[in-house]
Design a protein around this motif. Structure first.
Motif, mmCIF file in Angstrom:
data_model
loop_
_atom_site.group_PDB
_atom_site.id
_atom_site.type_symbol
_atom_site.label_atom_id
_atom_site.label_comp_id
_atom_site.label_asym_id
_atom_site.label_seq_id
_atom_site.Cartn_x
_atom_site.Cartn_y
_atom_site.Cartn_z
ATOM 1 N N PHE A 57 0.815 -1.215 0.000
ATOM 2 C CA PHE A 57 0.000 0.000 0.000
ATOM 3 C C PHE A 57 0.855 1.276 0.000
ATOM 4 O O PHE A 57 0.617 2.168 -0.814
ATOM 5 C CB PHE A 57 -1.009 0.008 1.156
ATOM 6 C CG PHE A 57 -1.911 1.202 1.115
ATOM 7 C CD1 PHE A 57 -2.832 1.349 0.081
ATOM 8 C CD2 PHE A 57 -1.835 2.184 2.072
ATOM 9 C CE1 PHE A 57 -3.657 2.460 0.005
ATOM 10 C CE2 PHE A 57 -2.651 3.305 2.017
ATOM 11 C CZ PHE A 57 -3.569 3.443 0.981
ATOM 12 N N PRO A 58 1.872 1.386 0.865
ATOM 13 C CA PRO A 58 2.716 2.583 0.781
ATOM 14 C C PRO A 58 3.399 2.742 -0.578
ATOM 15 O O PRO A 58 3.553 3.865 -1.067
ATOM 16 C CB PRO A 58 3.746 2.376 1.897
ATOM 17 C CG PRO A 58 3.043 1.522 2.886
ATOM 18 C CD PRO A 58 2.200 0.590 2.056
ATOM 19 N N MET A 59 3.795 1.633 -1.205
ATOM 20 C CA MET A 59 4.401 1.723 -2.531
ATOM 21 C C MET A 59 3.409 2.291 -3.534
ATOM 22 O O MET A 59 3.780 3.115 -4.380
ATOM 23 C CB MET A 59 4.895 0.351 -2.994
ATOM 24 C CG MET A 59 6.202 -0.050 -2.348
ATOM 25 S SD MET A 59 6.756 -1.733 -2.724
ATOM 26 C CE MET A 59 6.793 -1.775 -4.482
ATOM 27 N N LEU A 60 2.156 1.867 -3.433
ATOM 28 C CA LEU A 60 1.133 2.411 -4.325
ATOM 29 C C LEU A 60 0.906 3.901 -4.068
ATOM 30 O O LEU A 60 0.599 4.651 -4.990
ATOM 31 C CB LEU A 60 -0.191 1.661 -4.145
ATOM 32 C CG LEU A 60 -0.289 0.297 -4.798
ATOM 33 C CD1 LEU A 60 -1.642 -0.346 -4.492
ATOM 34 C CD2 LEU A 60 -0.095 0.409 -6.307
ATOM 35 N N CYS A 61 1.061 4.320 -2.823
ATOM 36 C CA CYS A 61 0.880 5.732 -2.477
ATOM 37 C C CYS A 61 1.946 6.623 -3.111
ATOM 38 O O CYS A 61 1.738 7.829 -3.254
ATOM 39 C CB CYS A 61 0.889 5.909 -0.956
ATOM 40 S SG CYS A 61 -0.564 5.230 -0.149
ATOM 41 N N ALA A 62 3.067 6.056 -3.485
ATOM 42 C CA ALA A 62 4.123 6.843 -4.133
ATOM 43 C C ALA A 62 3.666 7.345 -5.501
ATOM 44 O O ALA A 62 4.059 8.439 -5.920
ATOM 45 C CB ALA A 62 5.396 6.014 -4.277
ATOM 46 N N ILE A 63 2.821 6.580 -6.185
ATOM 47 C CA ILE A 63 2.387 6.951 -7.538
ATOM 48 C C ILE A 63 1.611 8.266 -7.531
ATOM 49 O O ILE A 63 2.003 9.209 -8.235
ATOM 50 C CB ILE A 63 1.598 5.803 -8.202
ATOM 51 C CG1 ILE A 63 2.517 4.596 -8.378
ATOM 52 C CG2 ILE A 63 1.007 6.259 -9.542
ATOM 53 C CD1 ILE A 63 1.794 3.314 -8.739
ATOM 54 N N PRO A 64 0.521 8.385 -6.748
ATOM 55 C CA PRO A 64 -0.146 9.695 -6.734
ATOM 56 C C PRO A 64 0.750 10.795 -6.154
ATOM 57 O O PRO A 64 0.640 11.958 -6.535
ATOM 58 C CB PRO A 64 -1.392 9.482 -5.867
ATOM 59 C CG PRO A 64 -1.165 8.228 -5.122
ATOM 60 C CD PRO A 64 -0.196 7.416 -5.928
ATOM 61 N N GLY A 65 1.662 10.425 -5.245
ATOM 62 C CA GLY A 65 2.590 11.410 -4.694
ATOM 63 C C GLY A 65 3.477 12.024 -5.765
ATOM 64 O O GLY A 65 3.660 13.240 -5.812
ATOM 65 N N VAL A 66 4.029 11.192 -6.637
ATOM 66 C CA VAL A 66 4.882 11.687 -7.723
ATOM 67 C C VAL A 66 4.063 12.534 -8.689
ATOM 68 O O VAL A 66 4.483 13.631 -9.088
ATOM 69 C CB VAL A 66 5.578 10.524 -8.472
ATOM 70 C CG1 VAL A 66 6.250 11.014 -9.739
ATOM 71 C CG2 VAL A 66 6.581 9.833 -7.567
#
Length: 148
Positions: free
Chosen positions: A126-135
């Motif tokens: 889940f945190p890895m997926l959160c990086a996508i909208p963050g970028v």
């Protein structure tokens, strides 16, 4: 080597980009911090359980007090290596690194409770997926702020 290559080495392991830039003290400091946080948070064990589908076991082994440091060290190391290699000369170039660090940290805090399609992704996925909208948001903010 160009700045993007240093960025990619820093993605592979925090501190490697700094070593390639000749910033040895900074590089070894990032490597040491990564090692300490990794050991104290049980990160390798969490990754192992997550990759083997044992999400509940990964959550059980997570030391959140330590693991919440990891995204900031990781993304700062990437930005620092890129900047020192001559990249990041444009205004607000740090935003695509700062925003995902924030999103991944927040994602880590909610990883146990969030379900996607009824599935708990745990403290790695889940945190890895959160990086996508963050970028994406970081890039958009950079573009907006440059045009203001």
């Amino acid at each position: 080597m160009n700045p993007k290559e240093k960025l990619l080495w820093s993605i592979a392991f925090p501190g490697f980009g700094q070593l390639l830039n000749g910033k040895y003290l900074k590089g070894f400091l990032f490597i040491l911090l990564e090692f300490i946080i990794n050991v104290q948070s049980n990160f390798n064990q969490i990754i192992f359980f997550s990759f083997n589908g044992e999400i509940n076991k990964a959550i059980e082994y997570t030391d959140y007090q330590w693991l919440m440091f990891y995204p900031c060290i990781y993304f700062f190391s990437m930005w620092d290596a890129y900047k020192d290699a001559g990249g990041a000369k444009e205004q607000y170039s740090y935003l695509p690194f700062v925003v995902p660090a924030f999103f991944v940290t927040i994602g880590l805090m909610y990883a146990e409770r969030v379900r996607l399609f009824g599935v708990c992704l745990g403290t790695v996925w889940f945190p890895m997926l959160c990086a996508i909208p963050g970028v994406v948001i970081g890039l958009l903010l950079r573009k907006i702020f440059r045009n203001v």
